[in-house]
Design a protein around this motif. Structure first.
Motif, short mmCIF file in Angstrom:
data_model
loop_
_atom_site.label_atom_id
_atom_site.label_comp_id
_atom_site.label_asym_id
_atom_site.label_seq_id
_atom_site.Cartn_x
_atom_site.Cartn_y
_atom_site.Cartn_z
N UNK A 265 -106.30 44.07 -24.16
CA UNK A 265 -105.75 44.68 -25.20
C UNK A 265 -105.30 46.10 -25.19
N UNK A 266 -105.95 46.84 -24.33
CA UNK A 266 -105.85 48.03 -23.90
C UNK A 266 -104.41 48.27 -23.12
N UNK A 267 -104.01 47.31 -22.30
CA UNK A 267 -102.92 47.43 -21.51
C UNK A 267 -101.68 47.26 -22.31
N UNK A 268 -101.88 46.98 -23.76
CA UNK A 268 -100.54 46.81 -24.58
C UNK A 268 -100.01 48.19 -24.89
N UNK A 269 -100.70 49.16 -24.61
CA UNK A 269 -100.24 50.59 -24.91
C UNK A 269 -99.34 50.94 -23.66
N UNK A 270 -99.37 50.62 -22.28
CA UNK A 270 -98.49 50.99 -21.39
C UNK A 270 -97.44 49.97 -21.13
N UNK A 271 -97.53 48.68 -21.57
CA UNK A 271 -96.93 47.53 -21.35
C UNK A 271 -95.90 47.30 -22.54
N UNK A 272 -96.13 47.67 -23.79
CA UNK A 272 -95.13 47.50 -24.58
C UNK A 272 -93.92 48.35 -24.66
N UNK A 273 -93.92 49.79 -24.15
CA UNK A 273 -92.88 50.37 -24.01
C UNK A 273 -91.80 49.69 -23.15
N UNK A 274 -92.58 49.20 -22.02
CA UNK A 274 -91.43 48.46 -21.05
C UNK A 274 -90.80 47.09 -21.77
N UNK A 275 -91.42 46.62 -22.53
CA UNK A 275 -91.08 45.41 -23.49
C UNK A 275 -89.87 45.89 -24.24
N UNK A 276 -90.13 46.95 -25.21
CA UNK A 276 -89.23 47.46 -26.07
C UNK A 276 -87.88 47.90 -25.21
N UNK A 277 -88.05 48.68 -24.17
CA UNK A 277 -86.89 48.88 -23.41
C UNK A 277 -85.97 47.78 -22.93
N UNK A 278 -86.80 46.86 -22.46
CA UNK A 278 -86.00 45.78 -22.02
C UNK A 278 -85.12 45.11 -23.04
N UNK A 279 -85.71 45.10 -24.34
CA UNK A 279 -84.88 44.32 -25.53
C UNK A 279 -83.86 45.28 -25.71
N UNK A 280 -84.36 46.73 -25.78
CA UNK A 280 -83.04 47.60 -26.07
C UNK A 280 -81.95 47.69 -25.22
N UNK A 281 -82.34 47.30 -24.06
CA UNK A 281 -81.23 47.26 -22.95
C UNK A 281 -80.16 46.21 -23.13
N UNK A 282 -80.90 45.16 -23.78
CA UNK A 282 -79.85 43.90 -24.12
C UNK A 282 -78.99 44.21 -25.61
N UNK A 283 -80.02 44.91 -26.40
CA UNK A 283 -79.40 44.77 -27.75
C UNK A 283 -78.43 45.94 -28.09
N UNK A 284 -78.66 47.13 -27.14
CA UNK A 284 -77.60 48.36 -27.49
C UNK A 284 -77.59 48.82 -26.18
N UNK A 285 -76.42 47.96 -25.37
CA UNK A 285 -76.21 48.39 -24.14
C UNK A 285 -75.47 49.79 -23.82
N UNK A 286 -74.92 50.34 -24.80
CA UNK A 286 -74.28 51.59 -24.86
C UNK A 286 -75.10 52.58 -25.20
N UNK A 287 -76.46 52.52 -25.63
CA UNK A 287 -77.23 53.63 -26.16
C UNK A 287 -77.43 54.89 -25.23
N UNK A 288 -77.74 55.87 -25.80
CA UNK A 288 -78.24 56.96 -24.84
C UNK A 288 -79.56 56.92 -24.62
N UNK A 289 -79.85 57.49 -23.34
CA UNK A 289 -81.52 57.63 -23.17
C UNK A 289 -81.97 58.05 -24.50
N UNK A 290 -81.70 59.07 -25.15
CA UNK A 290 -82.27 59.70 -26.27
C UNK A 290 -82.23 58.63 -27.26
N UNK A 291 -81.38 57.70 -27.46
CA UNK A 291 -81.40 56.74 -28.48
C UNK A 291 -82.56 55.82 -28.30
N UNK A 292 -82.57 55.53 -27.18
CA UNK A 292 -83.60 54.46 -26.29
C UNK A 292 -84.93 54.90 -26.64
N UNK A 293 -85.33 56.13 -26.27
CA UNK A 293 -86.49 56.61 -26.52
C UNK A 293 -86.92 56.80 -28.00
N UNK A 294 -85.96 56.93 -28.93
CA UNK A 294 -86.37 57.38 -30.37
C UNK A 294 -86.62 55.70 -31.01
#
Length: 128
Positions: free
Chosen positions: A72-101
């Motif tokens: 359960x607790x590992x979802x805290x460090x794993x979820x950002x990687x999951x979201x980043x992967x999806x964001x790389x696909x869904x928003x290929x031209x986003x800036x690093x700041x937009x990705x972090x937000x």
């Protein structure tokens, strides 16, 4: 990871009319996510159990706590990687700041959903 790529394509933004190929960076993020999760599911519980026993917990209590808590607790460090992967696909031209937000805004619901999904399979199931 192929399932993750298929879901990313199925649930792509409506502005993306045609599914595009999944970028290697997306697969790299999912690989890191899965690596972190597998360590917490299978490798770390015995180590945490030993540490808990060293500070006075019984073996049964330490094993149970480790097997329930770590997946359960590992979802805290794993979820950002999951979201980043999806964001790389869904928003290929986003800036690093937009990705972090975007990741920051989606972290709470994503972590909660991933924790709820993990409990039956890797916490309760592993403890039986």
């Amino acid at each position: 990871m192929a399932k993750d790529a298929a879901f990313a394509k199925m649930y792509r933004p409506s502005s993306m009319k045609v599914a595009r190929p999944a970028p290697p960076s997306m697969f790299a993020c999912f690989f890191v996510r899965d690596l972190v999760c597998m360590a917490a599911f299978f490798t770390l519980p015995p180590q945490l159990s030993a540490e808990l026993q060293a500070v006075g917990a019984t073996k049964v209590a330490a094993d149970t706590a480790s097997q329930f808590a770590l997946p359960v607790l590992v979802q805290l460090p794993a979820s950002p990687w999951h979201l980043l992967g999806l964001h790389l696909y869904n928003s290929p031209t986003a800036t690093p700041r937009e990705r972090l937000l975007t990741i920051w805004r989606q972290m709470g619901p994503t972590v909660a959903a991933r924790m709820a999904r993990i409990v039956p399979a890797f916490s309760v199931g592993q403890g039986l």
